[in-house]
Design a protein around this motif. Structure first.
Motif, mmCIF file in Angstrom:
data_model
loop_
_atom_site.group_PDB
_atom_site.id
_atom_site.type_symbol
_atom_site.label_atom_id
_atom_site.label_comp_id
_atom_site.label_asym_id
_atom_site.label_seq_id
_atom_site.Cartn_x
_atom_site.Cartn_y
_atom_site.Cartn_z
ATOM 1 N N TRP A 1 94.825 -35.780 13.179
ATOM 2 C CA TRP A 1 94.810 -36.447 11.781
ATOM 3 C C TRP A 1 93.288 -36.217 11.198
ATOM 4 O O TRP A 1 93.088 -36.762 10.254
ATOM 5 C CB TRP A 1 95.292 -37.928 11.722
ATOM 6 N N TRP A 2 92.578 -35.542 11.889
ATOM 7 C CA TRP A 2 91.305 -35.295 11.338
ATOM 8 C C TRP A 2 90.718 -34.081 11.250
ATOM 9 O O TRP A 2 90.562 -33.132 12.353
ATOM 10 C CB TRP A 2 90.295 -36.111 11.991
ATOM 11 N N ASN A 3 90.652 -33.232 10.172
ATOM 12 C CA ASN A 3 90.160 -31.882 10.162
ATOM 13 C C ASN A 3 88.864 -31.870 9.301
ATOM 14 O O ASN A 3 88.633 -32.546 8.321
ATOM 15 C CB ASN A 3 91.317 -31.198 9.390
ATOM 16 N N MET A 4 88.010 -30.897 9.602
ATOM 17 C CA MET A 4 86.919 -30.738 8.697
ATOM 18 C C MET A 4 86.447 -29.223 8.623
ATOM 19 O O MET A 4 86.945 -28.304 9.241
ATOM 20 C CB MET A 4 85.713 -31.398 9.251
ATOM 21 N N THR A 5 85.994 -28.894 7.379
ATOM 22 C CA THR A 5 85.507 -27.544 7.168
ATOM 23 C C THR A 5 84.000 -27.559 6.810
ATOM 24 O O THR A 5 83.602 -28.456 5.998
ATOM 25 C CB THR A 5 86.204 -26.791 5.966
ATOM 26 N N ASN A 6 83.205 -26.777 7.568
ATOM 27 C CA ASN A 6 81.836 -26.965 7.410
ATOM 28 C C ASN A 6 81.158 -25.693 6.932
ATOM 29 O O ASN A 6 81.715 -24.656 7.259
ATOM 30 C CB ASN A 6 80.814 -27.112 8.750
ATOM 31 N N GLN A 7 80.195 -25.674 6.100
ATOM 32 C CA GLN A 7 79.511 -24.425 5.573
ATOM 33 C C GLN A 7 78.016 -24.701 5.777
ATOM 34 O O GLN A 7 77.456 -25.725 5.409
ATOM 35 C CB GLN A 7 79.981 -24.190 3.995
ATOM 36 N N ILE A 8 77.443 -23.395 5.955
ATOM 37 C CA ILE A 8 76.007 -23.220 6.149
ATOM 38 C C ILE A 8 75.533 -21.972 5.456
ATOM 39 O O ILE A 8 76.062 -21.125 5.644
ATOM 40 C CB ILE A 8 75.460 -23.329 7.527
ATOM 41 N N SER A 9 74.707 -22.382 4.531
ATOM 42 C CA SER A 9 74.018 -21.353 3.730
ATOM 43 C C SER A 9 72.809 -21.031 3.635
ATOM 44 O O SER A 9 71.868 -22.322 3.383
ATOM 45 C CB SER A 9 74.657 -21.339 2.289
ATOM 46 N N GLY A 10 72.069 -19.732 4.026
ATOM 47 C CA GLY A 10 70.594 -19.898 3.798
ATOM 48 C C GLY A 10 70.536 -18.843 2.805
ATOM 49 O O GLY A 10 71.072 -17.659 2.785
ATOM 50 N N TYR A 11 69.262 -18.955 2.048
ATOM 51 C CA TYR A 11 68.914 -18.110 0.888
ATOM 52 C C TYR A 11 67.478 -17.469 1.010
ATOM 53 O O TYR A 11 66.455 -18.460 1.284
ATOM 54 C CB TYR A 11 69.133 -18.736 -0.440
ATOM 55 N N TYR A 12 67.176 -16.334 0.685
ATOM 56 C CA TYR A 12 65.734 -15.699 0.659
ATOM 57 C C TYR A 12 65.613 -15.026 -0.968
ATOM 58 O O TYR A 12 66.469 -14.260 -1.431
ATOM 59 C CB TYR A 12 65.660 -14.780 1.507
ATOM 60 N N ASN A 13 64.582 -15.360 -1.492
ATOM 61 C CA ASN A 13 64.211 -14.816 -2.849
ATOM 62 C C ASN A 13 62.679 -14.367 -3.087
ATOM 63 O O ASN A 13 61.783 -15.461 -2.698
ATOM 64 C CB ASN A 13 64.703 -15.917 -3.912
ATOM 65 N N ASP A 14 62.543 -13.166 -3.173
ATOM 66 C CA ASP A 14 61.142 -12.666 -3.243
ATOM 67 C C ASP A 14 61.003 -12.006 -4.510
ATOM 68 O O ASP A 14 61.447 -10.851 -4.646
ATOM 69 C CB ASP A 14 60.791 -11.562 -2.182
ATOM 70 N N GLU A 15 60.394 -12.593 -5.713
ATOM 71 C CA GLU A 15 60.144 -12.181 -7.021
ATOM 72 C C GLU A 15 58.937 -11.559 -7.238
ATOM 73 O O GLU A 15 57.868 -12.315 -6.920
ATOM 74 C CB GLU A 15 60.811 -13.015 -7.952
ATOM 75 N N PHE A 16 58.784 -10.610 -8.156
ATOM 76 C CA PHE A 16 57.137 -10.274 -8.476
ATOM 77 C C PHE A 16 57.254 -10.530 -9.988
ATOM 78 O O PHE A 16 57.587 -10.074 -10.808
ATOM 79 C CB PHE A 16 57.485 -8.631 -8.482
ATOM 80 N N ARG A 17 56.314 -11.744 -10.049
ATOM 81 C CA ARG A 17 56.333 -12.197 -11.438
ATOM 82 C C ARG A 17 54.910 -12.167 -12.009
ATOM 83 O O ARG A 17 53.916 -12.905 -11.749
ATOM 84 C CB ARG A 17 56.958 -13.760 -11.618
ATOM 85 N N PRO A 18 54.688 -11.347 -12.876
ATOM 86 C CA PRO A 18 53.439 -11.207 -13.795
ATOM 87 C C PRO A 18 53.565 -12.581 -14.886
ATOM 88 O O PRO A 18 54.488 -12.558 -15.519
ATOM 89 C CB PRO A 18 53.498 -9.864 -14.708
ATOM 90 N N TYR A 19 52.298 -13.276 -14.929
ATOM 91 C CA TYR A 19 52.390 -14.657 -15.794
ATOM 92 C C TYR A 19 50.936 -14.831 -16.231
ATOM 93 O O TYR A 19 50.121 -14.996 -15.246
ATOM 94 C CB TYR A 19 52.955 -15.512 -15.138
ATOM 95 N N LEU A 20 50.461 -14.904 -17.391
ATOM 96 C CA LEU A 20 49.374 -14.933 -18.074
ATOM 97 C C LEU A 20 48.305 -14.395 -17.333
ATOM 98 O O LEU A 20 47.360 -14.986 -16.937
ATOM 99 C CB LEU A 20 49.109 -16.611 -17.830
ATOM 100 N N ASN A 21 48.644 -13.165 -17.233
ATOM 101 C CA ASN A 21 47.456 -12.058 -16.724
ATOM 102 C C ASN A 21 47.077 -12.323 -15.268
ATOM 103 O O ASN A 21 46.142 -11.956 -14.821
ATOM 104 C CB ASN A 21 45.986 -12.149 -17.584
ATOM 105 N N GLU A 22 48.073 -13.063 -14.442
ATOM 106 C CA GLU A 22 48.046 -12.986 -13.061
ATOM 107 C C GLU A 22 49.399 -12.552 -12.575
ATOM 108 O O GLU A 22 50.519 -12.356 -13.430
ATOM 109 C CB GLU A 22 47.620 -14.493 -12.604
ATOM 110 N N VAL A 23 49.525 -12.045 -11.328
ATOM 111 C CA VAL A 23 50.754 -12.088 -10.758
ATOM 112 C C VAL A 23 50.981 -13.057 -9.400
ATOM 113 O O VAL A 23 50.320 -13.200 -8.520
ATOM 114 C CB VAL A 23 50.679 -10.632 -10.103
ATOM 115 N N PHE A 24 52.303 -13.571 -9.661
ATOM 116 C CA PHE A 24 52.679 -14.591 -8.616
ATOM 117 C C PHE A 24 53.800 -13.920 -7.722
ATOM 118 O O PHE A 24 54.950 -13.504 -8.539
ATOM 119 C CB PHE A 24 53.155 -15.746 -9.157
ATOM 120 N N ALA A 25 53.853 -13.902 -6.641
ATOM 121 C CA ALA A 25 55.052 -13.199 -5.735
ATOM 122 C C ALA A 25 55.083 -14.244 -4.511
ATOM 123 O O ALA A 25 54.271 -13.774 -3.535
ATOM 124 C CB ALA A 25 54.388 -11.610 -5.367
#
Length: 712
Positions: free
Chosen positions: A564-588
């Motif tokens: 009478w007891w069922n469960m579904t579990n989910q585990i997610s992992g994310y990675y993001n590496d962006e190259f962002r020029p912003y106001l004469n600087e670069v944020f990565a």
């Protein structure tokens, strides 16, 4: 007399053949035999997860398909109704394998009108092949349950949401089938009030501290109607026609304040309040026609769509000094936005032994016109035209596309490959600024994949695709959209399309599915903040980043604790590496985050089902912003009555009111700003569904595609 079950046997008269026995049907004969196989809720289709919906205990307590999507592994639904898969990919929504051309508001209303019992399955495709449009970085294909019976059937579904205010949804679905024609009618009416709050804390360049507070109420009415007919011309030909309309009216009241004090908060600098009443309406009209011809291994499909959308909105922006009630500024806006979209596509396929060859062409044309006029209260107490804010903007786009694909089964191995070509012609015309941007570009978009089936319980799939994302109208339109008197965003007509290449690996063991995706996107379209230290105005502008690299891993698995007891579990992992020029600087920055979900179902005596759903999102963000952790917990109970014709559900979503979104700007030397978005997602939901009809006899299905057969 000799008697067997279901029949009565009698010997004939002596004048007749004494050895001849006649079988006569008995009144209490067996009228129907139903054979059902054991359910498997999850399977793979070319590496894509397919989740059964109707009859799935995980979704029995869900009020509508929107609630189902929230609990579907790999799918996220935010507080504003946005649907995302594979992290933050906004997918295209298909119905029965066909893309639906709807505005986002119309799509939300349509999905809310579908009860879980009306949906056969959901397929989540996070890596579409070259067969699909380049802009489809992800697809959710919703397969509706087919009414294959002669006669008519109906279903009513009603939901009521209770928070500070009440919001109600009502949907009626009717179908009538004959041997040759299947008719369908769907209507819905939604009305009520929803609320939203925005709060911000910003340390200004002159060291003052400003607090922004906004409260918004939307009182809305939404009408939808869809009608269609499916003509079974003969065993080889089928024709379908559908018409729809959607009408939306929203009266919005938005009030806010800007409360500013000095650095140590000991002295008031200014305290202003604003009122922003809005009257918004939307009218949508759509037509769809599809034709299919099938003869042995050959199939031809035609699909045509037309969508017309008209948005109209009037606003008043009234700003006063709160202590004295003195009027500081007052301006009005009048917006008219019209969108017309036409698409036509032809697909052909030929099956040769174990191989499938497919090709298709598609043409689409969209035309968007936007005219917003601002009038400002002048010193002589009359409104005059404001050319600095007013704007006329049009955008026309033509897309011609073609593809070829190949698919073959080699024992336990299934391979596929394809190539798509898309040519885009677009013209952005900022009429007010006398600025025209024309583009014409051709892109080649390959894809490939392979799936190996070890046995019924084990499958492994590997796929590659290259996709293109074009900027949408709101990202291109260079007019101001105000959040508050000192906060607005502006579109950029010079945005370039982005290109994404990714590889996806999927493994299924029974109902346990794991996905791993890695890729790179070039010319990423984003918004960035620009703060003016003199006026304290904060603008959000659009730009293209050089690139970003990303990866994700998602795994979902069911666990049966007891009968009478069922469960579904989910585990997610994310990675993001962006190259962002912003106001004469670069944020990565490299950003890692994870999500946890659990969906627990309790089957209790007397037919009650209880569902507990919980979700946690860790700290995340990008190169400029930190997004704080958040979580939500939902509890619901379901019970069916009168031989399952009446279905009742009670839910309490976001019990702890903990699912607001809190952001903080990372680089304090540029801007010290933090803000919170809150929606009234903490709600009590009462749902009632009722099914009725007189269908009795089964219609013979004359033709099914291979995809349809796989989803049965």
């Amino acid at each position: 007399m000799i008697q067997k079950k279901g029949f009565e046997a009698k010997t004939l008269d002596k004048a007749e053949d004494p050895l001849l026995i006649e079988l006569k049907p008995e009144a209490a004969s067996i009228s129907e035999v139903v054979i059902r196989s054991s359910a498997r809720n999850i399977r793979l289709n070319d590496g894509n997860m397919v989740m059964s919906v109707s009859g799935n205990k995980d979704f029995k307590t869900s009020a509508n398909l929107f609630e189902v999507l929230r609990k579907t592994p790999g799918v996220t639904v935010d507080q504003e109704g946005g649907i995302f898969i594979g992290g933050r990919i906004a997918p295209a929504v298909f119905i029965d394998g066909k893309p639906i051309t709807m505005s986002s508001q119309e799509l939300q209303a349509y999905l809310r009108s579908l009860s879980p019992e009306m949906v056969e399955s959901i397929e989540v495709n996070t890596n579409p092949s070259s067969k699909y449009d380049a802009e489809f970085k992800g697809i959710i294909d919703i397969r509706l349950k087919r009414n294959g019976n002669l006669g008519w059937k109906g279903n009513y579904n009603g939901n009521a949401y209770f928070n500070k205010f009440t919001y109600r949804e009502n949907a009626l679905n009717l179908s009538y089938n004959t041997e040759k024609i299947a008719y369908s009618l769907q209507t819905s009416y939604n009305n009520g009030i929803s609320t939203y709050r925005y709060n911000a804390l910003q340390k200004l360049a002159n060291t003052n501290v400003m607090r922004t507070s906004t409260y918004q109420e939307d009182e809305g009415k939404v009408y939808n109607i869809q009608a269609g007919a499916d003509f079974r011309i003969n065993d080889k030909n089928r024709l379908g026609v559908g018409l729809r309309g959607s009408f939306r009216n929203i009266d919005r009241t938005r009030s806010g304040s800007l409360y500013t004090v000095n650095k140590d908060e000991s002295q008031l600098v200014f305290n202003t309040e604003s009122d922003n009443p809005t009257d918004y309406s939307q009218q949508n009209y759509g037509i769809v026609a599809d034709y299919s011809f099938q003869n042995k291994g050959f199939k031809l499909n035609f699909l045509g769509n037309y969508l017309s959308v008209k948005n109209m909105q009037t606003d008043d922006f009234i700003n006063r000094d709160k202590p004295t009630s003195q009027l500081l500024s007052y301006w009005k806006s009048d917006l008219v936005n019209k969108i017309d979209i036409q698409t036509a596509q032809i697909d052909i396929s030929q099956k040769i032994n174990n191989a499938d060859f497919e090709a298709g062409i598609k043409y689409s044309h969209s035309n968007t016109n936007n005219n917003i006029r601002y009038d400002t209260l002048s010193v002589n107490n009359s409104f005059v035209f404001d050319p600095g804010r007013s704007n006329r903007f049009s955008y026309r786009e033509k897309i011609g596309a073609g593809y070829i694909s190949y698919r073959q089964k080699l024992g336990k191995l299934l391979i596929n490959s394809g190539l798509r070509i898309e040519n885009t012609e677009s013209v952005s015309n900022a009429i007010t600024n006398d600025s025209i941007v024309s583009r014409n570009y051709l892109k080649w978009l390959p894809s490939a994949g392979a799936t190996y089936t070890f046995n019924k319980s084990n499958e492994l799939s590997l796929s590659y695709s290259r996709k293109m994302t074009r900027p949408v109208f709101s990202q291109l339109n260079p007019f101001r959209f105000y959040f508050s008197p000192l906060n607005y965003w502006i579109g950029n007509p010079y945005l370039q399309p982005s290109l994404t290449s990714q590889i996806k690996l999927t493994y299924r063991y029974k109902n346990w599915v794991t996905n791993f995706t890695v890729g790179k996107e070039k010319d990423v379209m984003v918004r960035y903040p620009l703060y003016n230290p003199v006026t304290n105005v904060l603008e959000y502008l659009g730009t293209n980043l050089p690139y970003r690299k990303f990866a994700s891993i998602e795994t979902s698995f069911p666990v049966r604790i007891t009968k009478w007891w069922n469960m579904t579990n989910q585990i997610s992992g994310y990675y993001n590496d962006e190259f962002r020029p912003y106001l004469n600087e670069v944020f990565a920055l490299k950003v890692y985050n994870y999500e946890l979900r659990t969906n627990q179902v309790f089957s209790l005596p007397k037919g009650y089902t209880v569902n507990l759903f919980a979700q946690y999102e860790s700290k995340t963000g990008n190169s400029l912003y930190i997004i704080k952790p958040r979580y939500t917990v939902d509890l619901s109970v379901q019970k069916s009555w009168f031989n399952n014709t009446l279905n009742t559900k009670i839910s309490y979503n976001n019990i702890f009111d903990s699912y607001d979104q809190r952001l903080e700007f990372r680089h304090k030397q540029i801007m010290d700003n933090r803000f919170t978005h809150w929606w009234d997602s903490s709600r009590l939901i009462v749902s009632v569904g009722y099914s009725f009809g007189s269908s009795k006899y089964q219609v013979r299905e004359t033709q099914k595609t291979e995809e349809e057969n796989r989803t049965r």
